[in-house]
Enzyme design. Structure first.
Site, mmCIF file in Angstrom:
data_model
loop_
_atom_site.group_PDB
_atom_site.id
_atom_site.type_symbol
_atom_site.label_atom_id
_atom_site.label_comp_id
_atom_site.label_asym_id
_atom_site.label_seq_id
_atom_site.Cartn_x
_atom_site.Cartn_y
_atom_site.Cartn_z
ATOM 1 C CB THR A 27 -0.833 0.022 1.211
ATOM 2 O OG1 THR A 27 -1.564 1.328 1.082
ATOM 3 C CG2 THR A 27 -0.014 0.192 2.619
ATOM 4 N N GLY A 56 0.952 2.189 8.548
ATOM 5 C CA GLY A 56 -0.425 1.739 8.945
ATOM 6 C C GLY A 56 -0.300 0.352 9.027
ATOM 7 N N GLY A 111 -8.217 -0.704 4.672
ATOM 8 C CA GLY A 111 -9.180 0.041 5.164
ATOM 9 C C GLY A 111 -8.491 0.913 6.236
#
Ligand code: ASP
Length: 358
Positions: free
Chosen positions: A225, A237, A259
């Site tokens: 990501t 994250g 998410g």
């Protein structure tokens, strides 16, 4: 000398304790594990909704005999290389300084190894660097400048990852800074309307998680990501954290997430999902249980809607050793990609806790 004797003693007692724990674990799970070892191997690839091509690629490689980890990495590389996907790799949305910082993790079930990189700049395939961390270092997670130097040492080429589209999106955000950045004033549990105003300027989440079983029953996974758009530089994250954004146990299965990473980091959901599956929950049930746990853990009012539900979403994807699969999200509408040997992958509806608009 003294400390080495202590270490040896410690090692002996730790080993003895470990053996007891392992034997006990096997005894508890014995029927299930025996059934699993006799079950036919069902190759499969699962991914987040942006993984239709990735799962098809992974499956075609698996059918040619590839290891599941090589297959999922080749799959996610398609998305990392795609400038149009602004949530992963090249073209990912940058941090608040306008610099793209990437996170990735890999986990290889058959050898019980993993590798991760976080806040990596200038290298468009962090998933490949994560695999090199796993194979060519005695570490599991390398971040920032150290990760870049490690990648360079292994021959990865540096390039500017910021595309014109992503630069313009960043500039629009910067020019409209308001309650939608990540710097919060002092506040308490009841404070509302600060941070994370989801209804305004795009604060995209996006990531690809891809997990697979190969022809030998090897289970592996990868999550990669550019993280939360316009994040504070250095923010990491859930994606590169084993147990949070990805977890694989070759005896049980694999799980991964996309998410709001902050919510998942506080819940370590992927390892929880694998543990729920170990306790015989189906992949979908296990993913729903992880969603429920996040809802229960979210107490700050600024993150909740007027009915006390999270304003954000988290999505989970899981497969078990028998080739069963499932996905779930806090909010309705999420999908995930599946391939069980077909030329083209298909999208499935994820289970959910709350219906959007309700
Ligand atoms: N989970 C990723 C992160 O928080 C982003 C995402 O999947 O949307 O970095």
């Amino acid at each position: 000398m003294h400390s080495s004797i202590n270490r040896r003693k410690f090692f002996r007692s730790a080993t003895a304790a470990g053996v007891t724990a392992i034997v006990a674990g096997h005894a508890t799970n014995a029927p299930q594990l025996m059934a699993q070892s006799n079950a036919p191997i069902k190759p499969i690839a699962i991914a987040s909704a942006n993984g239709l091509q990735a799962t098809a690629k992974a499956m075609s490689l698996i059918q040619e005999g590839a290891d599941a980890l090589d297959a999922v990495i080749a799959g996610v590389n398609i998305v990392e290389d795609d400038p149009k996907d602004q949530s992963v790799g090249y073209g990912g949305l940058p941090n608040e300084d306008g610099v793209v910082e990437l996170d990735a993790s890999v986990m290889h079930g058959p050898t019980g190894r993993g590798g991760c990189v976080a806040a990596l700049r200038n290298i468009k395939n962090p998933s490949k660097v994560a695999k090199v961390v796993m194979e060519r270092s005695d570490h599991v997670l390398i971040v920032g400048e150290g990760a870049l130097r490690f990648a360079r040492a292994h021959g990865f080429q540096e390039e500017n990852l910021l595309t014109e589209d992503s630069r313009k999106a960043w500039l629009q955000w910067k020019e409209n800074l308001s309650t939608t950045d990540d710097w919060l004033p002092p506040h308490d549990i009841d404070a509302k309307n600060i941070g994370m105003n989801l209804k305004s300027v795009i604060r995209n989440h996006g990531t690809i998680n891809c997990n697979a079983i190969d022809l030998r029953g090897g289970i592996s996974g990868c999550t990669t990501t550019s993280g939360l758009a316009f994040k504070i530089p250095g923010r990491v994250g859930d994606s590169p954290i084993l147990g949070a954004g990805l977890y694989v146990d070759n005896e049980v299965g694999a799980a991964g997430s996309t998410g709001r990473g902050e919510a998942n980091l506080l819940a370590c959901s992927s390892v929880m999902i694998v543990e729920y599956m170990r306790q015989s929950k189906s992949p979908e049930e296990a993913c729903l249980m992880a969603c429920k746990r996040i809802v229960a853990q979210t107490k700050m009012k600024r993150l909740l809607d007027d009915k006390g539900r999270p304003q954000f979403d988290v999505n989970f994807y899981a497969i078990n050793r028998r080739g069963e699969f499932g996905g779930a999200s806090i909010w309705s509408g999420a999908k995930y990609a599946i391939n069980t040997g077909e030329k083209q992958s298909r999208l499935m509806e994820a289970a959910f806790l709350f219906k959007r608009g309700s």
